[in-house]
Scaffold this active site. Structure first.
Site, short mmCIF file in Angstrom:
data_model
loop_
_atom_site.label_atom_id
_atom_site.label_comp_id
_atom_site.label_asym_id
_atom_site.label_seq_id
_atom_site.Cartn_x
_atom_site.Cartn_y
_atom_site.Cartn_z
N HIS A 197 15.70 23.11 -9.01
CA HIS A 197 15.19 22.41 -10.29
C HIS A 197 16.25 21.29 -10.77
CE1 HIS A 197 12.45 25.49 -11.81
NE2 HIS A 197 13.22 26.26 -10.98
N CYS A 203 10.31 23.40 -7.04
CA CYS A 203 10.56 25.08 -6.93
C CYS A 203 9.33 25.63 -6.11
CB CYS A 203 10.78 25.62 -8.39
SG CYS A 203 11.50 27.20 -8.17
N GLU A 258 15.60 18.89 -12.77
CA GLU A 258 15.68 18.68 -14.46
C GLU A 258 16.67 19.60 -14.99
OE1 GLU A 258 13.54 20.43 -12.54
OE2 GLU A 258 12.71 22.14 -13.88
#
Lengths: 209, 254
Positions: free
Chosen positions: A181, A79, A183
């Site tokens: 992202h 990001c 994750e």
């Protein structure tokens, strides 16, 4: 071991948990002195470009991060952490980034809701290790108001479309960036982190890092 | 292109998921962390936990839910309910939440929106607005879980929270909540047009058609639903398949 840079910006815990979930050990690093202990590095980040660079500078991270990238060890920016890999950011004036990738970070033009928030699909532009096994048109979770305009087209591994087509994954040698992202992008984001973790281990085995 | 989001909402009371009708009559619907992990696997795009525990004594229970969720859930999730200070917000984000939702405290202390956005970024500050119809085309903001009228106009408040730095609006029609007769589309559309923030439609969904209407007629960016998913009336996958057939762009798992 994968290091996660803690400079007071970004949801580090999510990145750490996601790496654990896919079977890789990670450590959150509060100081650049620990950089020689890790085989791979993740630079997360949320917030503004200049704030992030200022925080990195205050923490004494800038030179060590550049040295780490030059050491050939795998380096992934996520990001805002991807955006500051570039030379210049145009958020609240012009600010220098780490300069590991050629190009600028610019604001989305008017005519759309900003931030670009939610799940968008990837167009694979070039084969890349990080995206291995990830199909074209897979969805990832994005939250950002600025995007990178790369100086070198060959650094773009995948793009997304939000009225403008922008780089979603960039890569140059051992330096990678994901605008989304991973994750928070189950299931394909976890696949991407798996690829990164494997690459870290392989690189460590080959180079002795 | 950016897809529309489906967001299951889990109302949490003393660490358990519950579901009520018109803000009352609670029924137990399971363990929040288990449900959250299941929704992640099924393809939910985000999750929202609303802590409806009345006292703040049990805040630690919620922090624990957040911490455990962050270990098992790899889609974004939002925590709302009873967050009153920057420190409350920080604790939830530290525990692993991606966003926090402010409702009563945003109305009582609008500066909290601004400070939160400044400290943690607009992307993690959601303002939840509970709206009740007062006249044709007019809605009033309610707080305290829908018990207290504020005299504030919903459209004006929506514009105000955008100016203060909120990143998203979670809009609940109190008139429709728990009724299963569909979102209040006129309200949803009016708010979507009044701001340039993403708007999540909430309150009243009973069928998959209602989800589609919220996203098309209501012009919402995301739709929130609770009971239709908790009680397995529909799966997330069925909902997405239906929306895709209606020509609405949704995230597939492959």
């Amino acid at each position: 071991m994968i290091g996660i840079v803690d400079y007071g910006r970004g949801n580090l815990r999510s990145v750490e948990k996601a790496l654990e979930k896919v079977g890789f050990e990670a450590t959150i690093m509060a100081s650049p002195t620990e950089l020689n202990l890790v085989n791979g590095l993740i630079l997360p980040g949320v917030g503004a470009f200049a704030d992030a660079m200022q925080a990195l500078r205050q923490g004494g991270w800038i030179e060590p991060l550049i040295r780490f990238a030059r050491s050939g060890r795998p380096f992934l920016g996520i990001c805002l952490g991807m955006q500051i890999l570039f030379e210049v950011g145009e958020e609240h004036g012009e600010h220098a980034g780490l300069g590991l990738l050629a190009g600028r970070v610019v604001k989305f033009p008017p005519g759309r809701k900003v931030p670009h928030m939610g799940w968008n699909s990837l167009q694979l532009e070039q084969p890349s290790y990080l995206l291995e096994g990830i199909p074209n048109e897979s969805y990832f979770y994005f939250v950002h108001s600025y995007y990178a305009e790369p100086g070198e087209k060959r650094d773009v591994a995948a793009t997304s479309d939000y009225g403008v087509v922008f780089p979603a994954v960039v890569s140059k040698d051992n330096v990678w960036g994901a605008q989304f992202h991973p994750e928070k992008s189950s299931p394909w984001g976890l696949k991407l982190l798996t690829n990164f973790g494997k690459w870290v281990n392989e690189n460590a085995a080959l180079s002795g890092h | 292109m950016l897809s529309k989001r489906i967001i299951p909402c889990l109302d949490v009371h003393d660490g358990r998921v519950v579901k009520g009708t018109n803000f009352v009559q609670l029924r137990d619907a399971g363990d929040p962390v288990e449900l959250a992990a299941l929704y992640d696997q099924e393809g939910a795009d985000e999750l929202i936990f609303l802590d409806i525990t009345a006292s703040s004594d049990n805040r630690e229970t919620m922090v624990d839910v957040v911490r455990r969720t962050a270990e098992q859930v790899f889609i974004p999730f939002t925590i709302g309910g009873g967050l009153r200070t920057i420190e409350d917000i920080r604790r939830m984000l530290r525990a692993g939440a991606d966003k926090i939702a402010l409702n009563t405290s945003a109305v009582q202390t609008p500066r909290l929106i601004q400070e939160g956005a400044h400290a943690f970024g607009s992307q993690c500050i959601v303002v939840a607005i509970d709206a009740r119809s007062t006249a044709a085309g007019q809605w009033e903001v309610y707080i305290h879980g829908g018990r207290t009228a504020t005299g504030k106009d919903v459209l004006e408040w929506a514009a105000e929270v955008e100016a203060l730095g909120a990143g998203e609006i979670l809009l609940t029609s109190m008139d429709r909540d728990g009724t299963k007769i569909g979102y209040e589309l006129e309200l949803t559309r009016a708010v979507s047009r009044a701001v340039s923030l993403p708007v999540i439609a909430s309150g009243g969904v009973g069928t998959l058609e209602h989800l589609a209407e919220g996203l098309t007629v209501g012009e919402a960016d995301a739709v929130l639903a609770a009971s239709i998913f908790h009680y397995k009336e529909y799966s997330i996958e069925e909902a997405k398949r239906y929306l895709a057939q209606r020509g609405i762009l949704v995230r597939g798992l492959v």
